[in-house]
Scaffold this motif. Structure first.
Motif, mmCIF file in Angstrom:
data_model
loop_
_atom_site.group_PDB
_atom_site.id
_atom_site.type_symbol
_atom_site.label_atom_id
_atom_site.label_comp_id
_atom_site.label_asym_id
_atom_site.label_seq_id
_atom_site.Cartn_x
_atom_site.Cartn_y
_atom_site.Cartn_z
ATOM 1 N N LYS A 134 0.835 -1.191 0.000
ATOM 2 C CA LYS A 134 0.000 0.000 0.000
ATOM 3 C C LYS A 134 0.874 1.247 0.000
ATOM 4 O O LYS A 134 1.947 1.260 0.608
ATOM 5 N N PHE A 135 0.371 2.285 -0.653
ATOM 6 C CA PHE A 135 1.078 3.576 -0.627
ATOM 7 C C PHE A 135 0.778 4.279 0.680
ATOM 8 O O PHE A 135 -0.370 4.346 1.130
ATOM 9 N N ILE A 136 1.830 4.838 1.306
ATOM 10 C CA ILE A 136 1.637 5.591 2.544
ATOM 11 C C ILE A 136 2.217 6.990 2.439
ATOM 12 O O ILE A 136 1.504 7.957 2.652
ATOM 13 N N VAL A 137 3.506 7.135 2.105
ATOM 14 C CA VAL A 137 4.110 8.454 1.938
ATOM 15 C C VAL A 137 5.439 8.258 1.220
ATOM 16 O O VAL A 137 6.142 7.277 1.445
ATOM 17 N N SER A 138 5.786 9.208 0.329
ATOM 18 C CA SER A 138 7.033 9.113 -0.435
ATOM 19 C C SER A 138 7.679 10.478 -0.529
ATOM 20 O O SER A 138 7.108 11.490 -0.129
ATOM 21 N N GLY A 139 8.903 10.484 -1.069
ATOM 22 C CA GLY A 139 9.557 11.740 -1.416
ATOM 23 C C GLY A 139 10.473 12.321 -0.374
ATOM 24 O O GLY A 139 11.214 13.265 -0.665
ATOM 25 N N SER A 140 10.432 11.806 0.846
ATOM 26 C CA SER A 140 11.330 12.338 1.871
ATOM 27 C C SER A 140 11.747 11.222 2.818
ATOM 28 O O SER A 140 10.985 10.287 3.074
ATOM 29 N N ASN A 141 12.984 11.330 3.276
ATOM 30 C CA ASN A 141 13.527 10.336 4.199
ATOM 31 C C ASN A 141 13.029 10.581 5.622
ATOM 32 O O ASN A 141 12.546 11.663 5.954
ATOM 33 N N ILE A 142 13.185 9.566 6.451
ATOM 34 C CA ILE A 142 13.067 9.742 7.896
ATOM 35 C C ILE A 142 14.416 10.226 8.389
ATOM 36 O O ILE A 142 15.432 9.552 8.206
ATOM 37 N N GLY A 143 14.465 11.405 8.982
ATOM 38 C CA GLY A 143 15.747 11.976 9.361
ATOM 39 C C GLY A 143 15.688 12.737 10.671
ATOM 40 O O GLY A 143 14.630 13.194 11.088
ATOM 41 N N GLY A 144 16.851 12.855 11.288
ATOM 42 C CA GLY A 144 16.975 13.558 12.558
ATOM 43 C C GLY A 144 17.325 12.598 13.670
ATOM 44 O O GLY A 144 17.357 11.385 13.467
ATOM 45 N N PRO A 145 17.591 13.087 14.858
ATOM 46 C CA PRO A 145 17.877 12.201 15.988
ATOM 47 C C PRO A 145 16.671 11.302 16.256
ATOM 48 O O PRO A 145 15.554 11.798 16.445
ATOM 49 N N VAL A 146 16.876 10.003 16.243
ATOM 50 C CA VAL A 146 15.769 9.078 16.430
ATOM 51 C C VAL A 146 15.771 8.526 17.853
ATOM 52 O O VAL A 146 16.826 8.327 18.455
ATOM 53 N N ILE A 147 14.584 8.295 18.385
ATOM 54 C CA ILE A 147 14.394 7.547 19.623
ATOM 55 C C ILE A 147 13.552 6.333 19.279
ATOM 56 O O ILE A 147 12.441 6.474 18.755
ATOM 57 N N ILE A 148 14.093 5.146 19.562
ATOM 58 C CA ILE A 148 13.422 3.892 19.236
ATOM 59 C C ILE A 148 13.129 3.163 20.537
ATOM 60 O O ILE A 148 14.045 2.893 21.317
#
Length: 224
Positions: A134-148
């Motif tokens: 399924k399409f959800i979102v495109s065109g930009s990365n996930i970026g920045g300080p991540v908290i997992i």
């Protein structure tokens, strides 16, 4: 069962790197405080695969995996919607729903989720069975300080926890890759055969912190 670590009664346990093969995290209480934080130095993702195994008897909504950045608390979230009986990947604060999952209580389930920024497609593999893409979102990365984290769903970067979205149960074999894992590799993961471990999060060399009441134990197996 012999505990590998004492129940964490303190606020936090210092980050350590450890091979957790054959181990699991146990979340024994419904709380908005207890969770496990996974540490990584990575800050930019144009694709992601996350795989994990979980065991719960919850009959309400709950999170399974939560990655946030300062600008997007739900940059990569795996969430079970109990009302609609749907597994919901959230990416860049958008979501899609995958129904028809036989998410039975009191048994181990393997869940793998893939997303690619270029195409915007997300796919869910539940106990080895792939969903449609399924399409959800495109065109930009996930970026920045991540908290997992696992155990709590982040409504803000590193916080905003809701008691009724927390996870209660056991979780094991968490891996994360910065690319879309092949279907053969996903099947190898599900079947617990040899597979390429995560290059972002690797259960066999995991840097993590335990916050509040979470236990590290030997993984529960069924003997016949």
């Amino acid at each position: 069962m012999k505990l590998l670590l004492l129940l964490m009664m303190m606020t936090a346990c210092a980050a350590i790197i450890q091979d957790l093969s054959g181990k699991m995290f146990t979340f024994p209480l419904e709380t908005n405080r207890a969770y496990v934080k996974f540490n990584t130095s990575r800050r930019d993702f144009n694709a992601i695969t996350v795989c994990h195994r979980s065991f719960t008897d919850l009959k309400r909504d709950h999170m399974l995996f939560s990655l946030s950045t300062p600008n997007s608390p739900n940059d990569f979230l795996i969430f079970w919607d109990n009302t609609n009986k749907e597994m919901e990947p959230h990416i860049r604060n958008k979501k899609v729903e995958f129904g028809g999952r036989d998410y039975k209580p009191n048994m181990w389930h393997s869940v793998c989720t893939t997303w690619d920024a270029e195409s915007g497609l997300v796919q869910l593999w539940f106990d080895g069975q792939p969903s449609i893409r399924k399409f959800i979102v495109s065109g930009s990365n996930i970026g920045g300080p991540v908290i997992i984290i696992v155990g709590q769903e982040q409504d803000s970067h590193g916080g905003g926890f809701d008691l009724k979205q927390s996870f209660v149960g056991m979780m094991s074999d968490v891996h994360m890759w910065d690319y879309v894992l092949s279907s053969c590799e996903i099947q190898n993961y599900v079947d617990e055969r040899n597979f390429t471990p995560g290059n972002v999060l690797n259960w066999r060399a995991l840097e993590y912190e335990i916050i509040d009441k979470v236990l590290l134990e030997h993984k529960v197996t069924v003997c016949y």
